[in-house]
Scaffold this motif. Structure first.
Motif, PDB file in Angstrom:
ATOM      1  N   MET A   1       1.102  -1.089  -0.003  1.00 46.20           N
ATOM      2  CA  MET A   1      -0.086   0.073  -0.117  1.00 46.20           C
ATOM      3  C   MET A   1       0.727   1.626   0.072  1.00 46.20           C
ATOM      4  N   VAL A   2       2.095   1.637   0.537  1.00 42.35           N
ATOM      5  CA  VAL A   2       3.017   2.219   0.605  1.00 42.35           C
ATOM      6  C   VAL A   2       3.472   2.272  -0.405  1.00 42.35           C
ATOM      7  N   VAL A   3       4.002   1.496  -1.248  1.00 42.52           N
ATOM      8  CA  VAL A   3       4.600   1.480  -2.671  1.00 42.52           C
ATOM      9  C   VAL A   3       3.312   2.161  -3.896  1.00 42.52           C
ATOM     10  N   LEU A   4       2.092   1.690  -3.481  1.00 43.58           N
ATOM     11  CA  LEU A   4       0.710   2.063  -4.295  1.00 43.58           C
ATOM     12  C   LEU A   4       0.592   4.042  -4.022  1.00 43.58           C
ATOM     13  N   GLU A   5       0.972   4.213  -3.169  1.00 45.04           N
ATOM     14  CA  GLU A   5       1.034   5.878  -2.763  1.00 45.04           C
ATOM     15  C   GLU A   5       1.910   6.711  -3.289  1.00 45.04           C
ATOM     16  N   THR A   6       2.391   5.862  -4.223  1.00 48.28           N
ATOM     17  CA  THR A   6       3.571   6.737  -5.504  1.00 48.28           C
ATOM     18  C   THR A   6       3.688   6.151  -6.633  1.00 48.28           C
ATOM     19  N   LEU A   7       2.580   6.398  -6.637  1.00 53.67           N
ATOM     20  CA  LEU A   7       1.769   5.954  -7.851  1.00 53.67           C
ATOM     21  C   LEU A   7       0.802   8.019  -8.504  1.00 53.67           C
ATOM     22  N   SER A   8       0.703   7.385  -9.378  1.00 50.94           N
ATOM     23  CA  SER A   8      -0.182   8.412  -9.865  1.00 50.94           C
ATOM     24  C   SER A   8      -1.819   7.949  -9.362  1.00 50.94           C
ATOM     25  N   PRO A   9      -3.157   9.042  -9.212  1.00 52.20           N
ATOM     26  CA  PRO A   9      -4.217   8.611  -8.810  1.00 52.20           C
ATOM     27  C   PRO A   9      -4.484   7.266  -9.783  1.00 52.20           C
ATOM     28  N   LEU A  10      -4.420   7.852 -11.841  1.00 51.31           N
ATOM     29  CA  LEU A  10      -4.816   6.796 -12.522  1.00 51.31           C
ATOM     30  C   LEU A  10      -3.819   5.605 -12.412  1.00 51.31           C
ATOM     31  N   GLU A  11      -2.621   5.189 -11.915  1.00 60.50           N
ATOM     32  CA  GLU A  11      -1.866   4.422 -12.599  1.00 60.50           C
ATOM     33  C   GLU A  11      -2.572   3.568 -11.134  1.00 60.50           C
ATOM     34  N   ARG A  12      -2.569   3.924  -9.949  1.00 58.02           N
ATOM     35  CA  ARG A  12      -2.832   3.084  -9.126  1.00 58.02           C
ATOM     36  C   ARG A  12      -4.661   2.517  -9.402  1.00 58.02           C
ATOM     37  N   ALA A  13      -4.750   3.574  -9.421  1.00 59.20           N
ATOM     38  CA  ALA A  13      -6.409   2.482  -9.718  1.00 59.20           C
ATOM     39  C   ALA A  13      -6.622   1.165 -11.135  1.00 59.20           C
ATOM     40  N   VAL A  14      -5.732   1.673 -11.775  1.00 61.03           N
ATOM     41  CA  VAL A  14      -5.135   1.253 -12.838  1.00 61.03           C
ATOM     42  C   VAL A  14      -4.861  -0.776 -12.737  1.00 61.03           C
ATOM     43  N   PHE A  15      -3.587   0.158 -11.975  1.00 62.08           N
ATOM     44  CA  PHE A  15      -3.355  -1.480 -11.386  1.00 62.08           C
ATOM     45  C   PHE A  15      -3.414  -2.098 -10.532  1.00 62.08           C
ATOM     46  N   VAL A  16      -4.536  -1.676  -9.524  1.00 66.72           N
ATOM     47  CA  VAL A  16      -5.614  -2.524  -8.581  1.00 66.72           C
ATOM     48  C   VAL A  16      -6.275  -3.183  -9.426  1.00 66.72           C
ATOM     49  N   LEU A  17      -7.018  -2.550 -10.807  1.00 63.27           N
ATOM     50  CA  LEU A  17      -8.186  -3.458 -11.357  1.00 63.27           C
ATOM     51  C   LEU A  17      -6.980  -4.794 -11.637  1.00 63.27           C
ATOM     52  N   LYS A  18      -6.241  -3.982 -13.192  1.00 64.04           N
ATOM     53  CA  LYS A  18      -5.767  -5.427 -13.696  1.00 64.04           C
ATOM     54  C   LYS A  18      -4.752  -6.182 -12.793  1.00 64.04           C
TER      55      LYS A  18
END
Length: 307
Positions: free
Chosen positions: A113-130
């Protein structure tokens, strides 16, 4: 008045998928409170929708909640950038036999979750869904209202970024639990030698007090310093609480073994651990901001499965 609810029981369908919706929103947002709000907003949209047109309620609801979580993440971004000291995700108690779903547990771990925090909002949402929920690029494009090409690009960038910052260790779970139990006994017993054995030489302790409680504003690095910090737990007053009034227990937090410190009537802090391939502790995440301890204080156990 024509009552369609008999054919299409809205609340029941929503309730069936509620757990999944929270699972998505929490991974996108890193906050249980914000995730619950996103799920609530999804319910309002679902209630107002013409459900006779909805062929696949699960996909439809996941799309809505992803979109709402993404909007919410964008709007909370500024707060996180101006936060006092390290920003850590809001911990949640997790249950169920996560061992059969190690990837589910890994994707909700504090370290991830700490690593996900360093992504842009779009990248984070896309990463989680994919990567976590295995949605296709086309489905994600609909959810985040972007072209498929933009989604592919964001997915690629996010995957590279996460891979660079989050090595995949497969320390087996029983070993993690055993190390946590030994850490627990050593910290509560002031046994600095055992603590030193359990910690990787360059272990990092991250503390999130959010400016509400006195905490280290910078990460504490190195086995010696971190071991000394924890060995003192049973001897010093913490946030005005005497050691005798402090209670520590082992629980499952964010899919892995963790510790909760509490005093009569309130939760004081949580600890979670990250391990290297040899099962030594490489990072400790300590959440002490009272605003982030509501989900743990409520005692709600979340099922963070991805199905």
């Amino acid at each position: 008045m024509n009552d369609l609810s008999a054919h299409h029981p809205g609340p029941q369908v929503f309730h069936e998928h509620r757990r999944l919706l929270f699972s998505v929103a929490y991974r996108v947002l890193g906050s249980a409170a914000d995730a619950e709000d996103a799920v609530q907003d999804a319910w309002i949209k679902w209630s107002a929708a013409d459900r006779s047109q909805v062929a696949d309620p699960k996909a439809y609801l996941t799309r809505i909640v992803s979109n709402l979580a993404l909007e919410r993440l964008r709007s909370t971004r500024h707060k996180r950038e101006t936060y006092v000291g390290p920003w850590l995700p809001e911990p949640i108690l997790t249950g169920g036999d996560a061992s059969e779903a190690v990837t589910d547990a890994e994707s909700v771990s504090m370290a991830m979750m700490v690593v996900l925090e360093t992504l842009s909002p779009l990248e984070r949402a896309v990463f989680v869904l994919k990567e976590v929920f295995d949605f296709s690029h086309a489905e994600i494009a609909q959810a985040v209202e972007r072209s498929e090409a933009a989604v592919r690009q964001a997915a690629h960038r996010a995957r590279e970024h996460v891979r660079a910052r989050r090595p995949r260790f497969t320390t087996d779970r029983s070993r993690q639990r055993e190390a946590t139990e030994r850490f627990f006994a050593a910290a509560t017993g002031g046994d600095i030698n055992t603590l030193m054995e359990l910690l990787s030489p360059d272990v990092t302790l991250w503390t999130d007090g959010g400016g509400k409680v006195r905490q280290a504003l910078r990460p504490v690095v190195g086995a010696q310093t971190v071991a000394a910090w924890f060995a003192a737990i049973g001897t010093v007053t913490y946030q005005g609480i005497e050691p005798a009034d402090m209670n520590a227990e082992l629980v499952e937090i964010n899919g892995g073994p963790g510790m909760v410190f509490s005093a009569p009537g309130r939760v004081i802090a949580t600890l979670t651990f990250d391990f290297d391939a040899d099962g030594r502790i490489t990072a400790i995440h300590n959440v002490a901001n009272p605003d982030k301890l509501h989900a743990v204080a409520d005692g709600t156990t979340y099922d963070i499965g991805t199905q």
